[in-house]
Scaffold this motif. Structure first.
Motif, short mmCIF file in Angstrom:
data_model
loop_
_atom_site.label_atom_id
_atom_site.label_comp_id
_atom_site.label_asym_id
_atom_site.label_seq_id
_atom_site.Cartn_x
_atom_site.Cartn_y
_atom_site.Cartn_z
N LYS A 17 0.83 -1.21 0.00
CA LYS A 17 0.00 0.00 0.00
C LYS A 17 0.86 1.26 0.00
CE LYS A 17 -3.80 2.19 2.54
NZ LYS A 17 -4.70 2.09 3.74
N SER A 18 1.96 1.22 0.74
CA SER A 18 2.87 2.36 0.77
C SER A 18 3.62 2.52 -0.54
CB SER A 18 3.87 2.18 1.93
OG SER A 18 4.75 3.25 2.03
N LEU A 19 3.85 1.42 -1.23
CA LEU A 19 4.62 1.43 -2.49
C LEU A 19 3.80 1.92 -3.68
CD1 LEU A 19 7.09 0.56 -4.24
CD2 LEU A 19 6.12 -1.75 -4.23
N LEU A 20 2.53 1.52 -3.76
CA LEU A 20 1.73 1.75 -4.97
C LEU A 20 1.66 3.21 -5.42
CD1 LEU A 20 -1.23 -0.77 -4.48
CD2 LEU A 20 0.71 -0.93 -6.05
N PRO A 21 1.49 4.20 -4.53
CA PRO A 21 1.43 5.58 -5.01
C PRO A 21 2.71 6.05 -5.71
CG PRO A 21 0.60 5.41 -2.76
CD PRO A 21 1.26 4.11 -3.08
N ARG A 22 3.80 5.33 -5.49
CA ARG A 22 5.08 5.72 -6.08
C ARG A 22 5.32 5.04 -7.43
NH1 ARG A 22 5.47 5.74 -0.50
NH2 ARG A 22 6.77 7.36 0.45
N LEU A 23 4.43 4.15 -7.84
CA LEU A 23 4.57 3.45 -9.12
C LEU A 23 3.73 4.15 -10.18
CD1 LEU A 23 4.36 -0.28 -7.92
CD2 LEU A 23 6.41 1.05 -8.45
N GLU A 24 4.37 4.71 -11.18
CA GLU A 24 3.68 5.47 -12.21
C GLU A 24 3.25 4.57 -13.36
OE1 GLU A 24 6.30 8.57 -13.44
OE2 GLU A 24 6.72 9.23 -11.37
N ASN A 25 1.97 4.64 -13.71
CA ASN A 25 1.43 3.87 -14.83
C ASN A 25 1.72 2.37 -14.72
OD1 ASN A 25 0.53 6.29 -16.17
ND2 ASN A 25 2.67 6.65 -16.78
N VAL A 26 1.54 1.86 -13.52
CA VAL A 26 1.74 0.44 -13.26
C VAL A 26 0.43 -0.19 -12.82
CG1 VAL A 26 2.90 -1.27 -11.80
CG2 VAL A 26 4.19 0.70 -12.68
N ALA A 27 0.02 -1.26 -13.49
CA ALA A 27 -1.17 -2.02 -13.10
C ALA A 27 -0.71 -3.30 -12.43
CB ALA A 27 -2.01 -2.34 -14.33
N ILE A 28 -1.31 -3.63 -11.28
CA ILE A 28 -0.89 -4.83 -10.57
C ILE A 28 -1.89 -5.97 -10.74
CG2 ILE A 28 0.46 -3.54 -8.89
CD1 ILE A 28 -1.80 -4.00 -6.84
N GLU A 29 -1.36 -7.17 -10.82
CA GLU A 29 -2.16 -8.39 -10.87
C GLU A 29 -1.53 -9.39 -9.91
OE1 GLU A 29 -3.02 -9.91 -14.73
OE2 GLU A 29 -3.07 -7.93 -15.67
N GLY A 30 -2.29 -10.43 -9.53
CA GLY A 30 -1.71 -11.46 -8.69
C GLY A 30 -2.44 -11.67 -7.38
N ILE A 31 -1.70 -11.70 -6.27
CA ILE A 31 -2.25 -11.96 -4.94
C ILE A 31 -1.96 -10.78 -4.03
CG2 ILE A 31 -2.18 -13.49 -2.93
CD1 ILE A 31 -1.09 -15.69 -4.79
N PHE A 32 -3.03 -10.16 -3.54
CA PHE A 32 -2.89 -9.02 -2.64
C PHE A 32 -4.25 -8.70 -2.04
CE2 PHE A 32 -2.84 -7.72 -7.11
CZ PHE A 32 -4.01 -6.98 -7.23
N ASP A 33 -4.27 -7.76 -1.12
CA ASP A 33 -5.51 -7.37 -0.46
C ASP A 33 -6.49 -6.81 -1.50
OD1 ASP A 33 -7.48 -5.70 1.03
OD2 ASP A 33 -6.25 -6.27 2.75
#
Length: 344
Positions: A17-33
């Motif tokens: 959660k802390s990391l995501l705002p720092r990733l620009e134009n990144v979509a995540i897939e997989g296992i997470f909350d």
């Protein structure tokens, strides 16, 4: 960019959660909350409650490794966070099928405590190794110290209440709480007249609080551990990440822990470290004295806890807390984001 993420545990998802705002134009897939997106599996799908459940989770884990490996083919990179029992087989499976796929491992297996053989597997199957403790390069040939996530996630500064305030943090698992609360109640009775705060995890229902904690009429309940610690002049803290949080916030404390006898015996046989608290482990690897006292098992008595409360050198604790902060330097999210975005 598509990023395959494997974050099975609550702490892993806090770091994500802390990391995501720092990733620009990144979509995540997989296992997470599920609160963070639309995962293949939610973090709660891997919670384990008992032996029968464990057997079921093994089969589910194997299916999940296969599905995650399939999904990796459509993703640009892979980010694994902690959880080596699942993430190491996943890394192996992905690397064997897609040798050129970059795999980043964040929150490395704690091979400095046990299962040292995992270090070779991480080195073999992962490309970037994001370490959160400065001594981990002694155990991993390619570890890169990125900082510690708690320095991103601690959102409070210490501000002791004007009234003498004592914080009690008995942990978040039933066994921890039920073994420590009788002793904590004795300590609280001896400290009557002071302001007594009891940290209770926000995710626990009132029914569980009543069942696990027993009579808490002498305490003021606070549902935020960091806030509990920030207001306190002194704290009694169950072993775990909360001890490192408390050390970094700067509140003098003693680590306390009571396990079942067999669990304690097995744990000591597997883990050959002079300290149990993360702050003390970090300082020990740097050749420095421990930050805080540690009390375990039958030594966890009201008398021993009160003695620590009365005799701990608060000023010296503050100096060691500041030294610990300087050693860890900064948070990790920004540097992990740079790894993902190919900026370092």
């Amino acid at each position: 960019m598509k990023l395959l993420v494997s974050a099975l545990e609550p702490s892993s998802n806090l770091h994500l959660k802390s990391l995501l705002p720092r990733l620009e134009n990144v979509a995540i897939e997989g296992i997470f909350d599920r609160s963070l997106g639309n995962p293949l599996y939610g973090m709660e799908d891997f919670s384990v409650m008992g032996i029968v459940d464990v057997l079921g989770k093994v089969l589910q884990g194997r299916r999940a490794v296969k599905e995650m490996t399939d999904l990796a083919g459509a993703c640009d990179k892979v980010l694994l966070i902690d959880a080596p029992a699942f993430n190491l087989p996943l890394a192996k499976s992905i690397k064997q099928r897609y040798p050129e796929k970059e795999i980043i491992y964040y929150i490395l297996p704690k091979v400095w405590a046990w299962k040292k053989g995992r270090a070779k597997k991480v080195d073999r199957y992962c490309d970037r190794l994001a370490a959160i403790f400065p001594f981990e390069d002694r155990f991993y040939t390619r570890a890169e110290y990125v900082g510690n996530p708690l320095l991103d996630e601690i959102s409070v500064a210490r501000r002791p209440h004007e009234e003498e305030t004592i914080a009690f943090l008995p942990g978040s698992r039933k066994g921890e709480v039920t073994r420590l609360m009788p002793v904590f109640r004795e300590v609280a009775a001896a400290l009557k007249g002071r302001r007594l705060l009891l940290s209770v995890p926000s995710f626990l229902s009132e029914e569980k609080v009543e069942a696990w904690y027993g009579d808490i009429s002498g305490f003021t309940v606070v549902r935020d551990a960091q806030e509990t610690v920030a207001q306190a002049h002194f704290a009694f803290v169950c072993s775990g990440t909360a001890t490192l949080e408390t050390a970094l916030i700067g509140t003098p404390f003693v680590l306390v822990y009571k396990a079942r006898g067999l669990d304690w015996t097995i744990g000591n046989a597997l883990v050959k470290l002079p300290y149990k608290g993360l702050a003390n482990i970090i300082m020990d690897f740097a050749g420095k004295e421990p930050v805080h006292p540690e009390i375990f098992q039958e030594e966890v008595t009201a008398e021993n806890l009160l003695k620590q409360y009365e005799t701990l050198d608060r000023s010296r604790f503050g100096e060691k807390s500041e030294a610990l902060r300087k050693m860890l330097k900064h948070g990790s999210a920004e540097n992990v984001a740079k790894l993902v975005m190919n900026r370092v």
